[in-house]
Design a protein around this motif. Structure first.
Motif, PDB file in Angstrom:
ATOM      1  N   SER A  54      49.038 -26.092 -32.405  1.00  0.00           N
ATOM      2  CA  SER A  54      50.045 -26.848 -33.080  1.00  0.00           C
ATOM      3  C   SER A  54      49.861 -27.459 -34.165  1.00  0.00           C
ATOM      4  CB  SER A  54      50.409 -28.006 -32.027  1.00  0.00           C
ATOM      5  OG  SER A  54      49.374 -28.713 -31.648  1.00  0.00           O
ATOM      6  N   LYS A  55      48.492 -27.481 -34.819  1.00  0.00           N
ATOM      7  CA  LYS A  55      48.381 -28.191 -35.971  1.00  0.00           C
ATOM      8  C   LYS A  55      47.090 -27.843 -36.604  1.00  0.00           C
ATOM      9  CE  LYS A  55      45.765 -31.943 -33.587  1.00  0.00           C
ATOM     10  NZ  LYS A  55      44.445 -31.629 -34.020  1.00  0.00           N
ATOM     11  N   GLU A  82      48.220 -22.662 -39.099  1.00  0.00           N
ATOM     12  CA  GLU A  82      48.714 -21.589 -39.996  1.00  0.00           C
ATOM     13  C   GLU A  82      48.267 -19.996 -39.886  1.00  0.00           C
ATOM     14  OE1 GLU A  82      48.539 -23.069 -44.113  1.00  0.00           O
ATOM     15  OE2 GLU A  82      49.301 -25.095 -43.336  1.00  0.00           O
ATOM     16  N   GLN A  83      46.967 -20.056 -39.673  1.00  0.00           N
ATOM     17  CA  GLN A  83      46.281 -18.766 -39.615  1.00  0.00           C
ATOM     18  C   GLN A  83      47.006 -17.862 -38.529  1.00  0.00           C
ATOM     19  OE1 GLN A  83      42.450 -20.443 -40.098  1.00  0.00           O
ATOM     20  NE2 GLN A  83      42.004 -18.919 -41.671  1.00  0.00           N
ATOM     21  N   VAL A  84      47.217 -18.528 -37.190  1.00  0.00           N
ATOM     22  CA  VAL A  84      47.928 -17.930 -35.974  1.00  0.00           C
ATOM     23  C   VAL A  84      49.050 -17.367 -36.573  1.00  0.00           C
ATOM     24  CG1 VAL A  84      48.489 -18.107 -33.877  1.00  0.00           C
ATOM     25  CG2 VAL A  84      46.431 -19.021 -34.525  1.00  0.00           C
ATOM     26  N   GLU A  85      49.903 -18.256 -37.180  1.00  0.00           N
ATOM     27  CA  GLU A  85      51.220 -17.936 -37.433  1.00  0.00           C
ATOM     28  C   GLU A  85      51.304 -16.603 -38.450  1.00  0.00           C
ATOM     29  OE1 GLU A  85      53.512 -21.176 -38.818  1.00  0.00           O
ATOM     30  OE2 GLU A  85      53.583 -22.192 -36.865  1.00  0.00           O
ATOM     31  N   LEU A 139      39.479 -12.703 -33.681  1.00  0.00           N
ATOM     32  CA  LEU A 139      40.611 -12.550 -34.577  1.00  0.00           C
ATOM     33  C   LEU A 139      40.244 -12.649 -36.367  1.00  0.00           C
ATOM     34  CD1 LEU A 139      43.444 -14.900 -32.855  1.00  0.00           C
ATOM     35  CD2 LEU A 139      43.045 -12.453 -32.969  1.00  0.00           C
ATOM     36  N   GLY A 140      38.935 -13.074 -36.442  1.00  0.00           N
ATOM     37  CA  GLY A 140      38.488 -12.839 -37.784  1.00  0.00           C
ATOM     38  C   GLY A 140      39.003 -13.945 -38.702  1.00  0.00           C
ATOM     39  N   PHE A 141      39.545 -15.041 -38.036  1.00  0.00           N
ATOM     40  CA  PHE A 141      39.667 -16.405 -38.777  1.00  0.00           C
ATOM     41  C   PHE A 141      39.264 -17.582 -37.902  1.00  0.00           C
ATOM     42  CE2 PHE A 141      43.234 -17.449 -36.258  1.00  0.00           C
ATOM     43  CZ  PHE A 141      44.011 -16.132 -36.123  1.00  0.00           C
TER      44      PHE A 141
END
Ligand SMILES: Nc1ncnc2c1ncn2[C@@H]1O[C@H](COP(=O)(O)OP(=O)(O)OP(=O)(O)O)[C@@H](O)[C@H]1O
Ligand SMILES: O=P(O)(O)OC[C@H]1O[C@H](OP(=O)(O)OP(=O)(O)O)[C@H](O)[C@@H]1O
Ligand SMILES: [Mg+2]
Length: 316
Positions: free
Chosen positions: A11-12, A17-20, A95-97
């Motif tokens: 949520s923060k 941002e990377q997931v979105e 996920l690479g991030f």
């Protein structure tokens, strides 16, 4: 009728941002759908799923308790839940991030301390000299205990730290630390160095499934749709399609390409992106060409390995 498939995403913070971005890249846009404080969302085009926005730490907990079916969070936080992670959660895709290493770091001024074995001697010395145990500042209690035990370091105690951990040695609050690092800048700024064998975990964000949740057939079916899209996108990112004139007649040559890492496809082959040049050269060397390499948007394989392992673990 069973309820929706529940998916938790951060949520923060930097993971959010990377997931979105990653979901949007898969064609799966999140749209916040309200809930008391906007902490619920939907994935456009994925009916039957409900997204919950939680902190990265809470996602690890929710996967553990079975409150959510799927979640994205750091592997460091999943492992910090203790016990046997594999019996509670299934890591479906790295996920690479969100990359961060969980490390043991000591003051740079400890010139002859470079390994866990050296640290064990320091621990002895500190105890002998002061009658007190060497202090390790960390919020990663579980992984610190397991790693120190594995390396035979026993004479220490943990001082729990929830923030600014790297400052603890200079502040006199601990002798050394266990914390995550990405660029290493914070360690350097605090005069700390990582022990040669001091990397406890190379963490990154993971898509994980809860083995403690109750999975209905309907929820599994939604998960399968989601996982197929995610895998198709990940495979596409790693591959290129190579085509050349009259490839149908090139059975022997295609055998060589498969040996070099390609996969047979109608009209040509699918090649790992880092072998495009090598595989194209195998073709042109045999007088085939022009070879056209193009990047696919999605590659849907007939089977989806992460889904199959999930189904195997949660059915019956
Ligand atoms: N440089 C970094 N610093 C901190 N966390 C990072 C970094 N790089 C990746 N991460 C990952 O992000 C996750 C932590 O995210 P975040 O700090 O938002 O979660 P949290 O600890 O639950 O929240 P809070 O700190 O508010 O309690 C961890 O999995 C961590 O490994
Ligand atoms: O190796 P680096 O690139 O310097 O990054 C590592 C630092 O970043 C994070 O702290 P953050 O600023 O996110 O604060 P937090 O620990 O309170 O989350 C983490 O806890 C480390 O302290
Ligand atoms: Mg944090």
């Amino acid at each position: 009728m069973s309820g929706p498939l529940i998916i938790a995403v951060p949520s923060k913070g930097r993971l959010k941002e990377q997931v979105e971005e990653w979901l949007a890249d898969c064609g799966l846009k999140l749209s916040v759908s309200g809930g008391a404080r906007g902490y619920m969302a939907e994935i456009k085009g994925l009916a039957g799923a409900q997204v919950r926005l939680l902190s990265a730490g809470d996602i690890a907990e929710a996967l553990d308790s079975g409150e959510v079916h799927l979640g994205v969070t750091g592997e460091d936080l999943l492992r910090e839940r203790g016990g046997d992670l594999d019996s509670r959660a299934l890591l479906l895709r790295a996920l690479g991030f969100g990359r961060a290493d969980l490390v043991v770091a000591v003051p740079k001024s400890w010139l002859d301390v470079d390994s866990m074995a050296d640290l064990e001697e320091v621990a002895h010395d500190v105890l002998a000299r002061t009658g007190r145990r060497m202090r390790v500042a960390t919020k990663y209690l579980v992984q610190t205990r397991a790693y120190f035990a594995r390396h035979g370091v026993a004479d220490y105690r943990i001082t729990e730290s929830s923030g600014a951990t790297e400052g603890a040695p200079a502040a006199g609050a601990a002798e050394l630390i266990v914390d995550i690092t990405t660029t290493g800048a914070t360690l350097v700024a605090n005069g700390l160095k990582i022990l040669g064998d001091g990397v406890i975990l190379r963490s990154q964000a993971q898509l994980a499934a809860s083995l403690r949740a109750t999975w209905s057939d309907g929820q599994l079916a939604v998960a399968e749709r989601l996982l197929r899209v995610i895998e198709a996108r990940a495979t596409a990112h790693d591959s290129a399609t190579l085509v050349w004139p009259d490839s149908e007649g090139d059975e022997d040559l295609i055998g060589d390409l498969v040996a070099a890492g390609a996969t047979r496809r109608p009209n040509g082959v699918l090649a790992p992106v880092d072998r495009i040049a090598a595989i194209s050269l195998l073709l042109t060397a045999k007088g085939r060409g022009p070879v056209t390499a193009s990047r696919p948007d999605f590659v849907f394989e007939t089977s989806c390995a992460p889904f199959e392992s999930l189904a195997r673990r949660v059915k019956n």
